[in-house]
Enzyme design. Structure first.
Site, short mmCIF file in Angstrom:
data_model
loop_
_atom_site.label_atom_id
_atom_site.label_comp_id
_atom_site.label_asym_id
_atom_site.label_seq_id
_atom_site.Cartn_x
_atom_site.Cartn_y
_atom_site.Cartn_z
N ARG A 53 13.62 37.89 -20.48
CA ARG A 53 12.91 39.15 -20.73
C ARG A 53 12.31 39.75 -19.47
O ARG A 53 12.49 40.94 -19.18
CB ARG A 53 11.80 38.93 -21.77
CG ARG A 53 12.24 39.02 -23.20
CD ARG A 53 11.40 38.11 -24.07
NE ARG A 53 11.60 36.72 -23.67
CZ ARG A 53 12.62 35.98 -24.14
NH1 ARG A 53 13.45 36.47 -25.00
NH2 ARG A 53 12.77 34.74 -23.72
N THR A 54 11.57 38.95 -18.71
CA THR A 54 10.84 39.51 -17.57
C THR A 54 11.80 40.03 -16.50
O THR A 54 11.64 41.15 -16.01
CB THR A 54 9.90 38.45 -16.97
OG1 THR A 54 9.00 37.98 -17.99
CG2 THR A 54 9.08 39.05 -15.84
N LYS A 82 18.53 25.38 1.03
CA LYS A 82 18.70 25.00 2.43
C LYS A 82 17.38 24.69 3.11
O LYS A 82 17.34 24.41 4.31
CB LYS A 82 19.41 26.13 3.20
CG LYS A 82 20.75 26.53 2.62
CD LYS A 82 21.31 27.74 3.34
CE LYS A 82 22.62 28.22 2.73
NZ LYS A 82 23.14 29.43 3.40
N ARG A 103 9.11 35.67 -9.41
CA ARG A 103 8.62 34.63 -10.31
C ARG A 103 8.84 33.28 -9.65
O ARG A 103 9.88 33.04 -9.03
CB ARG A 103 9.34 34.66 -11.66
CG ARG A 103 9.06 33.41 -12.51
CD ARG A 103 9.52 33.55 -13.93
NE ARG A 103 8.63 34.42 -14.68
CZ ARG A 103 8.67 34.58 -16.00
NH1 ARG A 103 9.57 33.93 -16.72
NH2 ARG A 103 7.83 35.38 -16.60
N HIS A 134 0.24 36.32 -14.94
CA HIS A 134 1.45 37.06 -15.31
C HIS A 134 1.01 38.51 -15.57
O HIS A 134 0.97 38.97 -16.70
CB HIS A 134 2.07 36.44 -16.56
CG HIS A 134 3.49 36.84 -16.80
ND1 HIS A 134 4.12 37.87 -16.12
CD2 HIS A 134 4.41 36.36 -17.68
CE1 HIS A 134 5.35 37.99 -16.57
NE2 HIS A 134 5.55 37.08 -17.50
#
Length: 323
Positions: A53-54, A82, A103, A134
């Site tokens: 969703r986000t 890496k 995120r 959030h």
């Protein structure tokens, strides 16, 4: 707000938050007018942990404004494999884009990213950092509450489930405390109670109150808003604890019979089984509205931090204020 990173909503004033709510309302009814607001802009979505969703909401928001999107949807798809640091990744990407949404599973990662991008004048929007904050989900929550009640104050708001690790409830409580005049009902098992720093934030808000309870059925009739949360398996180190607590609260039609007829049921999604599917057709279910409102709020935020004006918005706002 031009060039401003948004790590938490404390980075915005309450008047800026209200303006974003107004912009989202305008965007909803003026899709054609705003369709080219961010022509030529590029958003980078740097998602170090899974999201549906986000990530899609951030990307759709920029696309609907006329911009473009690049990025990755998992740490295994980036140079972190890496050994590259967050700061170096962000500094590299800042040379390519106009705004970054990130995120990350670790608390504080968004702040590291914002500091790295600052020298390049690129705003970073926190799309969730661990169990911390959030902010754009909170904007979606505020927009949904506003759409149901026309306000975000003068309400009794129940927060139910995983209040320890639920970054969405932490952000929501802290932001509502800035506006004041909210009664919080904190519903959780003892193992998943609201963290002390959030409780302390409520205590510092003179017009806000809270109670802590374990029984949802006993308080549901008092609530204007019920915010359900998922017990998050990914936040537990001990699977036995997760299995023991995951089904503590399940909202179904039987429990809803005790609730007010206009109570709004919110959930940041994804749900597992904490809301029965038979609730989806109840008019009080607002959790899929949150998804739509989240896109609108991200459209408002993305256009604001890159400095692109929504065509016709100022005239509309003046008309609304004087109406």
């Amino acid at each position: 707000m031009v060039g401003k990173s948004v790590v938490t909503l404390d980075d915005l004033t309450t008047s800026q938050i209200v303006d974003l709510l107004h912009k989202a309302q305008y965007i909803e009814t003026h899709r054609h007018e705003v369709a080219h607001t961010c022509d030529g802009r590029v958003l980078a979505t740097l998602f170090y942990e899974p999201s549906t969703r986000t990530r899609l909401s951030f990307e759709t928001a920029m696309l609907r404004l006329g911009g473009h999107v690049i990025g990755f949807a998992g740490a295994q798809l980036s140079s972190v494999t890496k050994g590259e640091s967050i700061a170096d990744t962000v500094k590299t990407v800042s040379n390519l884009v106009d705004v970054i949404a990130m995120r990350h599973p670790k608390e504080g990662a968004a702040l590291v990213a914002a500091r790295a991008a600052k020298d390049f004048g690129i705003p970073v929007i926190n799309a969730g950092d661990g169990g911390h904050m959030h902010p754009t989900q909170t904007l979606a929550d505020l927009a949904t509450i506003t759409s149901r009640y026309g306000r975000i104050t003068g309400l009794t708001i129940g927060l139910c489930g995983d209040l320890t690790f639920g970054r969405t409830v932490h952000s929501l409580v802290e932001t509502l405390c800035r506006f004041g005049n909210v009664n919080f009902v904190l519903i959780s098992p003892d193992e998943l109670k609201m963290p002390r720093y959030v409780i302390d934030r409520i205590k510092r808000a003179p017009s806000c109150t809270y109670t802590e309870v374990r029984d949802l059925a006993g308080v549901i009739g008092d609530l204007d808003v019920l915010y359900m949360t998922r017990v998050q398996k990914e936040r537990f180190f001990n699977e036995d604890d997760y299995l023991r607590l995951r089904d503590t609260y399940i909202l179904d039609e039987a429990k809803l019979q005790r609730a007010k007829p206009d109570m709004a049921v919110l959930h940041p999604l994804p749900r597992v089984n904490e809301i029965s599917v038979d609730v989806d057709h109840d008019p009080r279910a607002a959790y899929f509205e949150q998804v739509h409102n989240g896109m609108l709020m991200r459209m408002a935020l993305e256009s604001s931090v890159v400095g692109d004006t929504l065509p016709g918005y100022e005239e509309w706002k003046n008309e609304e204020v004087h109406a």
